[in-house]
Design a protein around this motif. Structure first.
Motif, PDB file in Angstrom:
ATOM      1  N   PHE A  33       0.828  -1.345   0.058  1.00 59.64           N
ATOM      2  CA  PHE A  33      -0.165   0.007  -0.138  1.00 59.64           C
ATOM      3  C   PHE A  33       0.949   1.190  -0.268  1.00 59.64           C
ATOM      4  N   ILE A  34       0.577   2.190  -0.995  1.00 52.77           N
ATOM      5  CA  ILE A  34       1.248   3.322  -0.976  1.00 52.77           C
ATOM      6  C   ILE A  34       0.429   4.545  -0.584  1.00 52.77           C
ATOM      7  N   VAL A  35       0.845   5.400   0.499  1.00 50.15           N
ATOM      8  CA  VAL A  35       0.411   6.456   0.871  1.00 50.15           C
ATOM      9  C   VAL A  35       1.113   7.715   0.439  1.00 50.15           C
ATOM     10  N   ASN A  36       0.611   8.528  -0.235  1.00 48.42           N
ATOM     11  CA  ASN A  36       1.384   9.862  -0.739  1.00 48.42           C
ATOM     12  C   ASN A  36       0.584  10.968  -0.004  1.00 48.42           C
ATOM     13  N   ILE A  37       1.424  11.450   0.840  1.00 48.07           N
ATOM     14  CA  ILE A  37       0.821  12.856   1.358  1.00 48.07           C
ATOM     15  C   ILE A  37       1.652  13.931   0.511  1.00 48.07           C
ATOM     16  N   THR A  38       0.660  14.855  -0.020  1.00 46.37           N
ATOM     17  CA  THR A  38       1.447  15.978  -1.027  1.00 46.37           C
ATOM     18  C   THR A  38       1.102  17.260  -0.575  1.00 46.37           C
ATOM     19  N   ALA A  39       0.291  17.590   0.342  1.00 46.25           N
ATOM     20  CA  ALA A  39       0.076  18.945   0.929  1.00 46.25           C
ATOM     21  C   ALA A  39      -0.434  18.825   2.443  1.00 46.25           C
ATOM     22  N   GLY A  40      -0.213  19.809   3.183  1.00 45.13           N
ATOM     23  CA  GLY A  40      -0.750  20.145   4.365  1.00 45.13           C
ATOM     24  C   GLY A  40      -0.251  19.538   5.707  1.00 45.13           C
ATOM     25  N   ALA A  41       0.682  18.674   5.604  1.00 44.87           N
ATOM     26  CA  ALA A  41       1.114  17.836   6.612  1.00 44.87           C
ATOM     27  C   ALA A  41       2.016  18.641   7.449  1.00 44.87           C
ATOM     28  N   THR A  42       1.992  18.815   8.753  1.00 44.36           N
ATOM     29  CA  THR A  42       2.920  19.499   9.378  1.00 44.36           C
ATOM     30  C   THR A  42       3.215  18.528  10.803  1.00 44.36           C
ATOM     31  N   ALA A  72       4.473  14.243   7.433  1.00 38.81           N
ATOM     32  CA  ALA A  72       5.356  15.166   6.358  1.00 38.81           C
ATOM     33  C   ALA A  72       4.899  14.795   5.079  1.00 38.81           C
ATOM     34  N   VAL A  73       4.947  15.874   4.274  1.00 36.68           N
ATOM     35  CA  VAL A  73       4.930  15.585   2.710  1.00 36.68           C
ATOM     36  C   VAL A  73       5.833  14.421   2.286  1.00 36.68           C
ATOM     37  N   ALA A  74       5.379  13.162   1.989  1.00 37.95           N
ATOM     38  CA  ALA A  74       6.255  11.997   1.626  1.00 37.95           C
ATOM     39  C   ALA A  74       5.392  11.067   0.975  1.00 37.95           C
ATOM     40  N   GLN A  75       6.073   9.882   0.609  1.00 41.54           N
ATOM     41  CA  GLN A  75       5.481   8.710   0.121  1.00 41.54           C
ATOM     42  C   GLN A  75       5.942   7.578   1.365  1.00 41.54           C
ATOM     43  N   THR A  76       5.014   6.797   1.766  1.00 38.94           N
ATOM     44  CA  THR A  76       4.882   5.931   2.806  1.00 38.94           C
ATOM     45  C   THR A  76       4.513   4.475   2.297  1.00 38.94           C
ATOM     46  N   ILE A  77       5.324   3.388   2.247  1.00 39.02           N
ATOM     47  CA  ILE A  77       5.165   2.234   1.872  1.00 39.02           C
ATOM     48  C   ILE A  77       4.541   1.332   2.888  1.00 39.02           C
ATOM     49  N   LEU A  78       3.522   0.707   2.827  1.00 39.93           N
ATOM     50  CA  LEU A  78       2.934  -0.364   3.898  1.00 39.93           C
ATOM     51  C   LEU A  78       2.733  -1.656   3.340  1.00 39.93           C
ATOM     52  N   ARG A  79       3.449  -3.051   4.011  1.00 37.76           N
ATOM     53  CA  ARG A  79       3.334  -3.881   3.421  1.00 37.76           C
ATOM     54  C   ARG A  79       2.666  -5.026   4.260  1.00 37.76           C
ATOM     55  N   VAL A  80       1.897  -5.996   3.620  1.00 37.33           N
ATOM     56  CA  VAL A  80       1.276  -7.142   4.043  1.00 37.33           C
ATOM     57  C   VAL A  80       1.499  -8.486   3.189  1.00 37.33           C
ATOM     58  N   GLY A  81       2.018  -9.417   3.937  1.00 40.30           N
ATOM     59  CA  GLY A  81       2.451 -10.655   3.127  1.00 40.30           C
ATOM     60  C   GLY A  81       2.840 -11.707   3.982  1.00 40.30           C
ATOM     61  N   ASP A  82       2.483 -12.883   3.694  1.00 42.74           N
ATOM     62  CA  ASP A  82       3.127 -13.970   4.724  1.00 42.74           C
ATOM     63  C   ASP A  82       4.603 -14.148   4.749  1.00 42.74           C
ATOM     64  N   PHE A  83       5.287 -13.710   3.907  1.00 42.01           N
ATOM     65  CA  PHE A  83       6.832 -13.846   3.749  1.00 42.01           C
ATOM     66  C   PHE A  83       7.600 -12.421   4.032  1.00 42.01           C
ATOM     67  N   THR A  84       6.705 -11.339   4.409  1.00 45.07           N
ATOM     68  CA  THR A  84       7.094 -10.083   4.392  1.00 45.07           C
ATOM     69  C   THR A  84       7.862 -10.274   5.801  1.00 45.07           C
ATOM     70  N   PRO A  85       9.318  -9.595   5.854  1.00 47.76           N
ATOM     71  CA  PRO A  85       9.762  -9.605   7.237  1.00 47.76           C
ATOM     72  C   PRO A  85       8.964  -8.441   8.010  1.00 47.76           C
ATOM     73  N   ALA A  86       8.813  -8.536   9.311  1.00 43.40           N
ATOM     74  CA  ALA A  86       7.886  -7.653  10.107  1.00 43.40           C
ATOM     75  C   ALA A  86       8.779  -6.550  10.207  1.00 43.40           C
TER      76      ALA A  86
END
Length: 122
Positions: A33-42, A72-86
């Motif tokens: 999952f890709i969360v893109n914050i593009t404006a307004g975050a402080t 912050a204005v940034a891209q955050t990656i969230l991952r879910v999967g059986d073999f995904t390292p926590a």
């Protein structure tokens, strides 16, 4: 593992309140999952993303992954999967049930512009 479905969970928009987006995974059990914050975050204006699964038997939601408060204005990656390292607040070794939701919780009424997309695999 090949991506089998790209999904748009939340279009880019300025939001001032908590929003919930329900998704049908069509049986695909892994997600990025890709969360893109593009404006307004402080530092004081944040949004926290949770990914929750749905249990058909009890008709209740359960938490799979919760991000930190994104501030912050940034891209955050969230991952879910059986073999995904926590990795705390970013990745979990689990699977996506057929029905899940993404909840974006705002900490106040100040607008933050963000979008949420995803890539699902089987």
């Amino acid at each position: 593992m090949a991506v089998k479905a790209g999904i748009r969970i939340a279009e880019s928009s300025a939001r001032t309140a908590t929003e919930t987006f329900e998704v049908d995974s069509n049986g695909l059990s892994h997600g990025v999952f890709i969360v893109n914050i593009t404006a307004g975050a402080t530092g004081s204006d944040t949004v926290t993303i949770t990914i929750d699964g749905y249990d058909d038997a009890s008709k209740t939601w359960y938490n799979i992954l919760t991000s930190t408060a994104l501030a912050a204005v940034a891209q955050t990656i969230l991952r879910v999967g059986d073999f995904t390292p926590a990795v705390a607040n970013l990745a979990v070794a689990d699977f996506l049930p057929k029905k899940f939701r993404v909840v974006a919780t705002k900490n106040n009424a100040t607008a933050i512009t963000y979008s949420i997309g995803g890539n699902l695999a089987g």
